[in-house]
Design an enzyme around this catalytic site. Structure first.
Site, PDB file in Angstrom:
ATOM      1  N   HIS A 102       0.752  -1.598  -0.026  1.00 25.26           N
ATOM      2  CA  HIS A 102       0.207  -0.233  -0.220  1.00 25.26           C
ATOM      3  C   HIS A 102       0.559   0.811  -0.084  1.00 25.26           C
ATOM      4  O   HIS A 102       2.366   1.438   0.392  1.00 25.26           O
ATOM      5  CB  HIS A 102      -1.148  -0.256   1.052  1.00 25.26           C
ATOM      6  CG  HIS A 102      -1.833   0.659   0.891  1.00 25.26           C
ATOM      7  ND1 HIS A 102      -1.803   2.152   1.368  1.00 25.26           N
ATOM      8  CD2 HIS A 102      -3.466   1.216   1.061  1.00 25.26           C
ATOM      9  CE1 HIS A 102      -2.780   3.299   1.522  1.00 25.26           C
ATOM     10  NE2 HIS A 102      -3.665   2.542   0.742  1.00 25.26           N
ATOM     11  N   GLU A 109      -4.146   1.075  -7.261  1.00 26.83           N
ATOM     12  CA  GLU A 109      -4.295   2.500  -6.138  1.00 26.83           C
ATOM     13  C   GLU A 109      -3.220   4.233  -6.699  1.00 26.83           C
ATOM     14  O   GLU A 109      -2.225   4.207  -5.683  1.00 26.83           O
ATOM     15  CB  GLU A 109      -3.855   2.160  -4.808  1.00 26.83           C
ATOM     16  CG  GLU A 109      -5.373   1.181  -4.421  1.00 26.83           C
ATOM     17  CD  GLU A 109      -5.328   1.360  -2.622  1.00 26.83           C
ATOM     18  OE1 GLU A 109      -6.552   1.005  -2.755  1.00 26.83           O
ATOM     19  OE2 GLU A 109      -5.140   2.091  -2.146  1.00 26.83           O
TER      20      GLU A 109
END
Ligand code: 13P
Length: 268
Positions: free
Chosen positions: A108, A179
């Site tokens: 992430h 993302e």
């Protein structure tokens, strides 16, 4: 809104995932939220979808208790690179397995920028996750907004570095979360056109890295300020297999409604 009909899209189970990051950390409160989500899922006709949650570390055990036997899966936001050993402060995949979790979020943007996680470390964690028959949810994406060839080069480089040593049998189990760093924590997601173009590009990169058939099996979901407002448009594309929700899913009804919208768009 129209439904998508694509020969390949139908083979891939649609996903709605959510991460509580470190926003919701009290086991009792999170337990109540999860209970509500599970109840809502039971009443919806969404069995054909895959829904799962990444709770914050201190609430995983509680979430595991509620999720047992339900349609809601769960996973860890991070794991140590090895099953066990001298990794002070890390979370072991052994604990996740023992608790009944299935998913491991990796790479992430916040792990990379706040904790300086490197591709080498992410790679080790992907390999460990797959070797334990768990599902990596691998985040990729550009940090600074860009398009076209530059974006394709960035995405290809990331995919190549992170996935190229994984055999074809295993790589189909990886879920890719697109993302873009610049779209996380914002009021709105990236533009619909950008999301659709990037997902198409990621699929193309996977084809180049593996085969067309393998690429068609890999699920690609979008994350970055997803809310009820845009979710139907985001998933209205054959290369978008679902969404990865953050802040705008904290409210249970909003999250359930997001699931509902995705299910309407991706219904078989
Ligand atoms: P936000 O939706 O809060 O921007 O978070 C997205 C995200 O990072 C999911 O992993």
């Amino acid at each position: 809104m129209k439904k998508i009909s694509s020969q390949f899209y139908k083979k891939r189970t649609p996903i709605v995932a959510m991460s509580y990051k470190n926003y919701l950390n009290k086991p009792e409160e999170v337990g109540l939220l999860v209970e509500e989500i599970i109840l809502g899922l039971k009443e919806s006709k969404t069995e054909f979808m895959e829904c799962f949650l990444f709770p914050s570390m201190g609430t995983i055990e509680t979430v595991a208790r509620f999720c047992k036997g339900s349609n809601l899966g769960f996973g860890a936001q991070n794991i140590a690179p090895q099953k066990n050993g001298a990794y002070t402060g890390e979370f072991s995949i052994e604990s996740l397995i023992a608790l009944g979790g299935r998913y491991v979020e990796l790479g992430h943007f916040e792990r990379k920028t706040l904790f300086f996680e490197t591709n080498q470390q992410i790679k080790e964690k992907i390999h460990l996750t797959l070797s334990e028959s768990m599902i990596p949810v691998l985040c990729i994406g550009e940090t600074i907004k860009c398009e076209g060839q530059m974006l394709e080069e960035i995405l290809m480089e990331q995919l190549k570095e992170l996935l190229s040593e994984i055999n074809e049998e295993k790589v189909v189990n990886v879920i890719l979360a697109y993302e873009p760093g610049w779209a996380i924590g914002q009021a709105k997601p990236a533009s619909i056109a950008h999301i659709h173009r990037s997902h198409t590009c990621i699929r193309r990169c996977c084809e180049r890295l593996f085969t067309k058939e393998i690429a068609e099996h890999i699920r690609i979901i979008y994350g970055g300020s997803v809310s009820l407002t845009e979710v139907s448009e985001i998933v209205d594309h054959q290369e978008v297999d679902g969404v990865f929700v953050g802040r705008f899913g904290h409210e249970v009804n909003q999250f359930l409604e997001i699931i509902q919208r995705v299910s309407q768009m991706k219904e078989e």
